[in-house]
Design an enzyme around this catalytic site. Structure first.
Site, short mmCIF file in Angstrom:
data_model
loop_
_atom_site.label_atom_id
_atom_site.label_comp_id
_atom_site.label_asym_id
_atom_site.label_seq_id
_atom_site.Cartn_x
_atom_site.Cartn_y
_atom_site.Cartn_z
N CYS A 99 11.42 132.96 67.83
CA CYS A 99 12.90 132.92 67.16
C CYS A 99 13.70 133.74 68.12
O CYS A 99 14.87 133.27 68.63
CB CYS A 99 12.83 133.10 65.77
SG CYS A 99 14.44 132.87 65.24
N CYS A 146 15.11 130.05 68.48
CA CYS A 146 16.53 129.73 67.65
C CYS A 146 17.65 130.51 68.08
O CYS A 146 18.73 130.10 68.17
CB CYS A 146 16.10 130.23 66.31
SG CYS A 146 14.41 130.11 65.53
N LYS A 162 18.64 130.09 71.90
CA LYS A 162 19.07 128.56 71.72
C LYS A 162 20.32 128.09 71.42
O LYS A 162 21.43 127.55 71.84
CB LYS A 162 17.95 127.82 71.06
CG LYS A 162 18.36 126.36 70.74
CD LYS A 162 19.11 125.43 69.87
CE LYS A 162 18.52 126.20 68.59
NZ LYS A 162 17.38 125.70 68.03
N TYR A 185 12.49 118.41 68.55
CA TYR A 185 13.77 119.17 68.56
C TYR A 185 14.27 120.12 69.84
O TYR A 185 15.37 119.96 70.25
CB TYR A 185 13.28 120.53 67.79
CG TYR A 185 13.28 120.38 66.12
CD1 TYR A 185 14.16 120.79 65.10
CD2 TYR A 185 11.98 119.94 65.53
CE1 TYR A 185 14.14 120.78 64.03
CE2 TYR A 185 11.84 119.76 64.19
CZ TYR A 185 12.81 120.10 63.22
OH TYR A 185 12.69 120.11 61.91
N GLU A 240 17.53 119.33 71.83
CA GLU A 240 18.63 120.38 72.17
C GLU A 240 18.85 120.90 73.49
O GLU A 240 20.04 121.32 73.86
CB GLU A 240 18.19 121.77 71.16
CG GLU A 240 17.94 121.52 69.71
CD GLU A 240 17.26 122.40 68.82
OE1 GLU A 240 17.55 122.38 67.63
OE2 GLU A 240 16.68 123.24 69.23
N HIS A 253 39.17 118.33 50.07
CA HIS A 253 39.95 117.49 51.06
C HIS A 253 41.10 117.93 51.96
O HIS A 253 41.72 118.76 51.32
CB HIS A 253 40.68 116.24 50.14
CG HIS A 253 41.36 115.18 50.79
ND1 HIS A 253 40.59 114.25 51.44
CD2 HIS A 253 42.66 114.79 51.22
CE1 HIS A 253 41.33 113.40 51.99
NE2 HIS A 253 42.67 113.88 51.91
N GLU A 271 33.36 116.19 52.04
CA GLU A 271 33.51 115.41 50.68
C GLU A 271 32.80 114.03 50.63
O GLU A 271 32.70 113.71 49.55
CB GLU A 271 34.93 115.53 50.63
CG GLU A 271 35.55 114.66 51.54
CD GLU A 271 37.23 114.45 51.19
OE1 GLU A 271 37.71 114.38 50.03
OE2 GLU A 271 37.94 114.59 52.32
P1 NDP Z 1 7.92 118.36 68.41
O1 NDP Z 1 6.53 118.42 67.96
O2 NDP Z 1 9.01 118.47 67.63
O3 NDP Z 1 8.22 117.41 69.63
C1 NDP Z 1 7.21 117.20 70.62
C2 NDP Z 1 7.68 115.95 71.55
O4 NDP Z 1 7.07 115.58 72.64
C3 NDP Z 1 7.80 114.79 70.50
O5 NDP Z 1 8.57 113.63 70.98
C4 NDP Z 1 6.24 113.89 71.16
O6 NDP Z 1 6.09 112.70 71.12
C5 NDP Z 1 6.29 114.50 72.73
N1 NDP Z 1 5.05 114.50 73.29
C6 NDP Z 1 3.88 115.06 72.84
N2 NDP Z 1 3.05 115.05 73.69
C7 NDP Z 1 3.47 114.22 74.69
C8 NDP Z 1 2.82 113.85 76.02
N3 NDP Z 1 1.74 114.45 76.34
N4 NDP Z 1 3.51 113.29 76.91
C9 NDP Z 1 4.93 113.02 76.42
N5 NDP Z 1 5.54 113.29 75.37
C10 NDP Z 1 4.85 114.07 74.56
O7 NDP Z 1 7.92 119.66 69.54
P2 NDP Z 1 9.15 120.65 70.11
O8 NDP Z 1 8.40 121.16 71.45
O9 NDP Z 1 10.27 120.16 70.37
O10 NDP Z 1 9.14 121.69 69.07
C11 NDP Z 1 7.93 122.54 68.63
C12 NDP Z 1 8.25 123.02 67.10
O11 NDP Z 1 9.15 123.85 66.93
C13 NDP Z 1 8.66 121.98 66.13
O12 NDP Z 1 7.64 121.22 65.46
C14 NDP Z 1 9.92 122.47 65.31
O13 NDP Z 1 9.10 122.87 64.17
C15 NDP Z 1 10.15 123.75 65.98
N6 NDP Z 1 11.38 124.02 66.39
C16 NDP Z 1 12.42 123.70 65.47
C17 NDP Z 1 13.87 123.89 65.78
C18 NDP Z 1 15.04 123.98 64.89
O14 NDP Z 1 14.81 123.87 63.66
N7 NDP Z 1 16.16 123.38 65.20
C19 NDP Z 1 14.10 124.06 67.22
C20 NDP Z 1 13.26 123.97 68.13
C21 NDP Z 1 11.92 123.83 67.67
P3 NDP Z 1 5.77 112.02 69.84
O15 NDP Z 1 6.57 111.92 68.73
O16 NDP Z 1 5.43 110.44 70.37
O17 NDP Z 1 4.46 112.66 69.49
#
Ligand code: NDP
Length: 452
Positions: free
Chosen positions: A43, A48, A51, A177, A181, A436, A441
């Site tokens: 983080c 976080c 980012k 996410y 982002e 407002h 709101e």
């Molecule tokens: P996520 O698990 O959110 O997303 C991973 C993405 O990659 C999904 O769209 C998934 O697709 C895709 N994916 C997975 N495997 C493959 C593959 N082999 N080929 C192509 N696409 C693939 O992971 P992130 O890396 O974005 O983030 C990790 C974690 O970090 C999140 O779960 C979140 O909890 C946390 N995080 C939170 C943030 C916040 O609160 N703002 C910011 C950043 C991270 P599919 O959906 O089809 O499986």
């Protein structure tokens, strides 16, 4: 007098590990924490915090553009990546120092180096071997990339924070996410961005209306967002460019390819197998409701347990664990109604159940939805729409989900999360008088149900 060196030995000084250690020490426990990389974990260092700083940096572009409609003349503008990264690094270094001080002031002993569990009461860090009543594993997670030919040319979010210059063309792979982002960050700072997601609609798990609305808004900003598209291989061309060949045979050129395809629990080489700590097939440490692993005195919190992978959740789990172990109050963390935000541009934020999940849990629900153009954009001329949505359990009138895509979504949903957590009814939302003029709101003035 205890025969062990510590009451608690924590492996990993990220958000969860630091909080559990500090609170445990404040409750009188003898605590040590080992960290091999950086204080504050993902983080603070590569998540976080940096980012959000980059999101701020990239959002100025729209502000400059919007200013014109209000009579401002904004001259030539350029973003200097090196300055941004240097300033960001300075802030992260300051935070690292604060984490060290917080641990020291709490009386937590710090070990720099990789810790390995030797047996359920023994940990080795470098050439030191120590004993502990309890061991806490809080090692977090690490980016995971699929094994396609040429994947070594891709970077992850870890490296994105330290690029030497802003790439002209960025290809972002993933629809979670991090992918969303970073696509916004690079686009706002001036890169040409293509984002590929393998499925039909990104941000799986979020409410369908907000997923669709956000996709539309992101496309309006100029990001080339494609669904049903995924690289099959990557090559470096002779001119230095990277060329991704997609599964449908088409090609996509970029200077940087960022993979954000999920993160995996960091459990390798910790001695977990030797200590007989059970792992799930995903590699996550299996824990009970109190964060206890299959070994009685070994505990795990945060991403390494793959429950709800968010910093504030890891911190909550750490506080609960300290209360359980040293506060005389066994406390199970609660993973319901946790608000979260995607810091896309515009941002998305959510608390509670999606429409689909609420329908499944409660059967009969009412949905309230509104879409509008913010007052600001009547003069800025920006073609951007805000979406707000409430999901209500019809039987009890309780608001069980609140979702938003639009400026300040995280700030607005954070407030609503208290109401949702308290079990507020739609009638109580209606009885609340709005501020407002504000966008927020609208959350207390939605009266028309979406037809069943
Ligand atoms: P996520 O698990 O959110 O997303 C991973 C993405 O990659 C999904 O769209 C998934 O697709 C895709 N994916 C997975 N495997 C493959 C593959 N082999 N080929 C192509 N696409 C693939 O992971 P992130 O890396 O974005 O983030 C990790 C974690 O970090 C999140 O779960 C979140 O909890 C946390 N995080 C939170 C943030 C916040 O609160 N703002 C910011 C950043 C991270 P599919 O959906 O089809 O499986």
């Amino acid at each position: 007098m205890s025969s062990t060196d510590y009451d608690l030995f924590t492996i990993g000084a990220g958000s969860g590990g630091v909080r559990a250690s500090r609170i445990s020490a404040s409750l009188g426990a003898r605590v040590a924490v080992a960290e091999e990389r950086y204080l504050g974990g993902t983080c603070v260092n590569v998540g976080c915090v940096p980012k959000k700083l980059l999101v701020y940096a990239s959002s100025f572009q729209e502000e400059f553009e919007d200013a014109a409609g209000f009579g401002w003349t904004v001259g030539d503008r350029t973003a200097d990546w090196a300055t941004l990264i240097a300033n960001k690094d300075r802030e992260i270094e300051r935070l690292n120092g604060i984490y060290a001080r917080l641990l020291d002031e709490a009386g937590v002993e710090r070990f720099e180096g990789r810790a390995r569990i030797v047996d359920p009461h023994t940990v080795r860090v470098g050439d030191r071997t120590v004993t502990a009543e309890n061991i806490l594993v809080a090692t977090g997670s690490w980016p995971h990339l699929p094994e396609i030919p040429g994947i070594e040319h891709a970077i992850t979010s870890n490296e994105a924070f330290y690029l030497e210059s802003l790439p002209e063309r960025v290809l972002v792979v993933g629809g979670g996410y991090i992918a969303v982002e970073f696509a916004g960050i690079f686009h706002g700072l001036g890169s040409r961005v293509t984002q590929l997601y393998r499925g039909p609609l990104f941000l799986r798990g979020f409410d369908d209306d907000v997923r669709e609305a956000l996709a539309e808004e992101i496309r309006k900003t100029g990001i080339d967002l494609r669904f049903g598209a995924n690289p099959a291989s990557i090559e470096r061309a002779t001119d230095g460019s990277l060329v991704a060949t997609l599964e449908d045979g088409s090609r996509c050129e970029a200077d940087t390819i960022l993979y954000a395809t999920g993160r995996r629990p960091l459990t390798a080489d910790l001695g977990l197998e030797d200590a007989k700590v059970a792992l799930a097939p995903s590699g996550a440490i299996v824990v009970d409701e109190y964060s206890r692993t299959s070994v009685e005195n070994i505990w795990a919190i945060g991403d390494v347990t793959d429950r709800l992978n968010l910093t504030p959740v890891a911190i909550h789990e750490g506080m609960c664990l300290a209360a359980t172990l040293f506060g005389g109050r066994p406390t199970a963390p609660v993973h319901e109604d946790v608000a979260s935000a995607v810091f896309s541009q515009p941002p998305l934020a959510t608390v509670g159940l999606t429409e689909a999940a609420a329908r499944e849990r409660y059967g009969e629900i009412d949905v309230y939805r509104t879409g509008f153009r913010e007052l600001k954009h009547t003069l800025s001329g920006r073609d951007q729409r805000t979406l707000m949505k409430l999901v209500v359990d019809r039987a009890t009138d309780r608001v069980v989900g609140a979702h938003m895509v639009g400026p300040h979504a995280a700030e607005i949903i954070q407030g609503l999360a208290i109401a949702v957590k308290c079990g507020a009814t739609k009638a109580q939302f209606d009885a609340t008088i709005g501020i407002h003029p504000s966008s927020a709101e609208e959350f207390v003035t939605m009266r028309e149900k979406v037809a069943d």
